[in-house]
Design an enzyme around this catalytic site. Sequence first.
Site, PDB file in Angstrom:
ATOM      1  N   LYS A 232       0.832  -1.202   0.000  1.00  0.00           N
ATOM      2  CA  LYS A 232       0.000   0.000   0.000  1.00  0.00           C
ATOM      3  C   LYS A 232       0.871   1.259   0.000  1.00  0.00           C
ATOM      4  O   LYS A 232       2.082   1.190   0.260  1.00  0.00           O
ATOM      5  CB  LYS A 232      -0.942  -0.040   1.211  1.00  0.00           C
ATOM      6  CG  LYS A 232      -1.972  -1.184   1.153  1.00  0.00           C
ATOM      7  CD  LYS A 232      -2.905  -1.157   2.360  1.00  0.00           C
ATOM      8  CE  LYS A 232      -3.932  -2.292   2.277  1.00  0.00           C
ATOM      9  NZ  LYS A 232      -4.866  -2.264   3.450  1.00  0.00           N
TER      10      LYS A 232
ATOM     11  N   ARG B  16      -1.233 -14.397   3.454  1.00  0.00           N
ATOM     12  CA  ARG B  16      -1.992 -13.733   4.528  1.00  0.00           C
ATOM     13  C   ARG B  16      -1.344 -13.974   5.890  1.00  0.00           C
ATOM     14  O   ARG B  16      -1.354 -13.099   6.749  1.00  0.00           O
ATOM     15  CB  ARG B  16      -3.467 -14.158   4.501  1.00  0.00           C
ATOM     16  CG  ARG B  16      -4.208 -13.512   3.324  1.00  0.00           C
ATOM     17  CD  ARG B  16      -5.688 -13.787   3.323  1.00  0.00           C
ATOM     18  NE  ARG B  16      -6.418 -13.155   4.399  1.00  0.00           N
ATOM     19  CZ  ARG B  16      -6.926 -11.911   4.352  1.00  0.00           C
ATOM     20  NH1 ARG B  16      -6.745 -11.152   3.283  1.00  0.00           N
ATOM     21  NH2 ARG B  16      -7.592 -11.446   5.376  1.00  0.00           N
TER      22      ARG B  16
ATOM     23  N   ARG C 286       2.614  -6.830   9.085  1.00  0.00           N
ATOM     24  CA  ARG C 286       1.858  -5.824   9.850  1.00  0.00           C
ATOM     25  C   ARG C 286       2.304  -5.797  11.308  1.00  0.00           C
ATOM     26  O   ARG C 286       2.318  -4.744  11.941  1.00  0.00           O
ATOM     27  CB  ARG C 286       0.362  -6.118   9.733  1.00  0.00           C
ATOM     28  CG  ARG C 286      -0.196  -5.784   8.337  1.00  0.00           C
ATOM     29  CD  ARG C 286      -1.496  -6.509   8.083  1.00  0.00           C
ATOM     30  NE  ARG C 286      -2.226  -6.040   6.916  1.00  0.00           N
ATOM     31  CZ  ARG C 286      -3.316  -6.633   6.445  1.00  0.00           C
ATOM     32  NH1 ARG C 286      -3.782  -7.726   7.028  1.00  0.00           N
ATOM     33  NH2 ARG C 286      -3.934  -6.148   5.378  1.00  0.00           N
TER      34      ARG C 286
ATOM     35  N   PHE D 218     -15.375   2.667   7.314  1.00  0.00           N
ATOM     36  CA  PHE D 218     -14.017   3.044   6.912  1.00  0.00           C
ATOM     37  C   PHE D 218     -13.827   3.091   5.392  1.00  0.00           C
ATOM     38  O   PHE D 218     -12.732   3.374   4.901  1.00  0.00           O
ATOM     39  CB  PHE D 218     -12.990   2.073   7.524  1.00  0.00           C
ATOM     40  CG  PHE D 218     -13.213   0.626   7.154  1.00  0.00           C
ATOM     41  CD1 PHE D 218     -12.710   0.111   5.973  1.00  0.00           C
ATOM     42  CD2 PHE D 218     -13.927  -0.225   7.996  1.00  0.00           C
ATOM     43  CE1 PHE D 218     -12.912  -1.214   5.621  1.00  0.00           C
ATOM     44  CE2 PHE D 218     -14.135  -1.560   7.659  1.00  0.00           C
ATOM     45  CZ  PHE D 218     -13.624  -2.053   6.471  1.00  0.00           C
TER      46      PHE D 218
ATOM     47  N   THR E  35      -5.333  -8.112  10.125  1.00  0.00           N
ATOM     48  CA  THR E  35      -5.748  -6.820   9.562  1.00  0.00           C
ATOM     49  C   THR E  35      -5.446  -5.675  10.530  1.00  0.00           C
ATOM     50  O   THR E  35      -4.944  -4.618  10.112  1.00  0.00           O
ATOM     51  CB  THR E  35      -7.271  -6.844   9.286  1.00  0.00           C
ATOM     52  OG1 THR E  35      -7.566  -7.966   8.451  1.00  0.00           O
ATOM     53  CG2 THR E  35      -7.727  -5.560   8.627  1.00  0.00           C
TER      54      THR E  35
ATOM     55  N   GLU F 185      -9.166 -10.346  -8.357  1.00  0.00           N
ATOM     56  CA  GLU F 185      -8.262  -9.219  -8.092  1.00  0.00           C
ATOM     57  C   GLU F 185      -7.063  -9.228  -9.043  1.00  0.00           C
ATOM     58  O   GLU F 185      -6.609  -8.170  -9.470  1.00  0.00           O
ATOM     59  CB  GLU F 185      -7.805  -9.255  -6.631  1.00  0.00           C
ATOM     60  CG  GLU F 185      -8.953  -9.001  -5.660  1.00  0.00           C
ATOM     61  CD  GLU F 185      -8.529  -8.951  -4.199  1.00  0.00           C
ATOM     62  OE1 GLU F 185      -9.331  -8.498  -3.381  1.00  0.00           O
ATOM     63  OE2 GLU F 185      -7.393  -9.378  -3.869  1.00  0.00           O
TER      64      GLU F 185
ATOM     65  N   ASN G 198      -1.965  -0.144   6.959  1.00  0.00           N
ATOM     66  CA  ASN G 198      -1.451  -1.440   7.421  1.00  0.00           C
ATOM     67  C   ASN G 198      -0.591  -2.144   6.370  1.00  0.00           C
ATOM     68  O   ASN G 198      -0.473  -3.362   6.350  1.00  0.00           O
ATOM     69  CB  ASN G 198      -2.591  -2.325   7.941  1.00  0.00           C
ATOM     70  CG  ASN G 198      -3.612  -2.659   6.863  1.00  0.00           C
ATOM     71  OD1 ASN G 198      -3.502  -2.188   5.732  1.00  0.00           O
ATOM     72  ND2 ASN G 198      -4.590  -3.478   7.199  1.00  0.00           N
TER      73      ASN G 198
ATOM     74  N   HIS H 121      -1.921  -5.531   1.318  1.00  0.00           N
ATOM     75  CA  HIS H 121      -3.204  -6.175   1.029  1.00  0.00           C
ATOM     76  C   HIS H 121      -2.898  -7.536   0.428  1.00  0.00           C
ATOM     77  O   HIS H 121      -1.925  -7.688  -0.296  1.00  0.00           O
ATOM     78  CB  HIS H 121      -3.994  -5.352  -0.012  1.00  0.00           C
ATOM     79  CG  HIS H 121      -5.105  -6.132  -0.667  1.00  0.00           C
ATOM     80  ND1 HIS H 121      -6.377  -6.184  -0.136  1.00  0.00           N
ATOM     81  CD2 HIS H 121      -5.120  -6.925  -1.775  1.00  0.00           C
ATOM     82  CE1 HIS H 121      -7.126  -6.971  -0.905  1.00  0.00           C
ATOM     83  NE2 HIS H 121      -6.394  -7.433  -1.904  1.00  0.00           N
TER      84      HIS H 121
ATOM     85  N   TYR I 171     -12.337  -3.201  -3.838  1.00  0.00           N
ATOM     86  CA  TYR I 171     -12.834  -3.195  -2.457  1.00  0.00           C
ATOM     87  C   TYR I 171     -14.351  -3.120  -2.311  1.00  0.00           C
ATOM     88  O   TYR I 171     -14.872  -3.467  -1.252  1.00  0.00           O
ATOM     89  CB  TYR I 171     -12.199  -2.024  -1.682  1.00  0.00           C
ATOM     90  CG  TYR I 171     -10.766  -2.260  -1.245  1.00  0.00           C
ATOM     91  CD1 TYR I 171     -10.473  -3.162  -0.210  1.00  0.00           C
ATOM     92  CD2 TYR I 171      -9.707  -1.575  -1.823  1.00  0.00           C
ATOM     93  CE1 TYR I 171      -9.172  -3.368   0.218  1.00  0.00           C
ATOM     94  CE2 TYR I 171      -8.386  -1.772  -1.399  1.00  0.00           C
ATOM     95  CZ  TYR I 171      -8.129  -2.670  -0.376  1.00  0.00           C
ATOM     96  OH  TYR I 171      -6.849  -2.875   0.050  1.00  0.00           O
TER      97      TYR I 171
HETATM   98  P1  IDP Z   1      -7.547  -7.503   5.003  1.00  0.00           P
HETATM   99  O1  IDP Z   1      -6.779  -6.386   4.325  1.00  0.00           O
HETATM  100  O2  IDP Z   1      -6.755  -8.102   6.125  1.00  0.00           O
HETATM  101  O3  IDP Z   1      -8.094  -8.541   4.058  1.00  0.00           O
HETATM  102  P2  IDP Z   1     -10.276  -6.472   5.182  1.00  0.00           P
HETATM  103  O4  IDP Z   1     -11.243  -6.794   6.279  1.00  0.00           O
HETATM  104  O5  IDP Z   1     -10.510  -7.057   3.835  1.00  0.00           O
HETATM  105  O6  IDP Z   1      -8.811  -6.809   5.729  1.00  0.00           O
HETATM  106  O7  IDP Z   1     -10.255  -4.878   5.068  1.00  0.00           O
HETATM  107  C1  IDP Z   1      -9.648  -4.257   3.947  1.00  0.00           C
HETATM  108  C2  IDP Z   1      -8.860  -3.069   4.442  1.00  0.00           C
HETATM  109  O8  IDP Z   1      -9.754  -2.103   4.998  1.00  0.00           O
HETATM  110  C3  IDP Z   1      -7.878  -3.388   5.589  1.00  0.00           C
HETATM  111  O9  IDP Z   1      -6.640  -3.867   5.146  1.00  0.00           O
HETATM  112  C4  IDP Z   1      -7.746  -2.044   6.258  1.00  0.00           C
HETATM  113  O10 IDP Z   1      -6.817  -1.207   5.584  1.00  0.00           O
HETATM  114  C5  IDP Z   1      -9.141  -1.463   6.096  1.00  0.00           C
HETATM  115  N1  IDP Z   1      -9.931  -1.744   7.312  1.00  0.00           N
HETATM  116  C6  IDP Z   1     -10.489  -2.911   7.684  1.00  0.00           C
HETATM  117  N2  IDP Z   1     -11.141  -2.811   8.847  1.00  0.00           N
HETATM  118  C7  IDP Z   1     -11.013  -1.519   9.229  1.00  0.00           C
HETATM  119  C8  IDP Z   1     -11.472  -0.774  10.366  1.00  0.00           C
HETATM  120  O11 IDP Z   1     -12.145  -1.282  11.264  1.00  0.00           O
HETATM  121  N3  IDP Z   1     -11.120   0.556  10.394  1.00  0.00           N
HETATM  122  C9  IDP Z   1     -10.388   1.153   9.424  1.00  0.00           C
HETATM  123  N4  IDP Z   1      -9.918   0.473   8.343  1.00  0.00           N
HETATM  124  C10 IDP Z   1     -10.231  -0.844   8.236  1.00  0.00           C
HETATM  125 MG    MG Z   2      -9.549  -8.321   2.574  1.00  0.00          MG
END
Ligand code: IDP
Ligand code: MG
Length: 153
Positions: free
Chosen positions: A11, A88, A105, A60, A94, A129, A115, A118, A51
Amino acid sequence: METEQTLVLIKPDGVQRGLIGEIVARYERKGLKIIGMKLLQLPLATAEALYAVHHRGKPFYETLMRFITSAPLVALAVEGRDAIGVVRTLNGATEPLEARPGSIRGDFSLNVTHNVVHASDSAETARRELRILFAPDELYVYRRIDEAVLHPQ
Ligand code: IDP
Ligand code: MG
């Protein structure tokens, strides 16, 4: 366990902090193969294609769209044994406050938006994707010289 392909994004925070090499090295050292790689700034439509399916409507979502389109990122197509799950695990949880030390992370982030990485979360997501980020002729077939050691018969 079979050979899988998955999409990784380093990212904008990872790129701006000079972590591209560190992160790519972790996937390479694990034995995964980089079969596609590019630096690009995502148009909003591309970010939404990635997304929106899972996250549109969440609190978010707008913040995530603004951040992910704010500066260049690195897209990687990664191949290897059970690559979707392995990547992962290497990335970590996450929420970086919960990510284990030793994961990307866990080692490099304190912020759930910023973070660092992705990765696709299922075979179907990975196919979708990868198609969004890479044309078929941007994914390469080649052998790593250590494949005989990584994958003994
Ligand atoms: P992942 O990246 O581990 O697959 P996802 O749940 O798919 O996690 O969420 C996508 C992205 O959205 C996360 O990597 C993070 O940057 C953002 N995100 C997820 N949950 C939150 C939250 O509760 N607050 C703010 N950003 C979030
Ligand atoms: Mg995800």
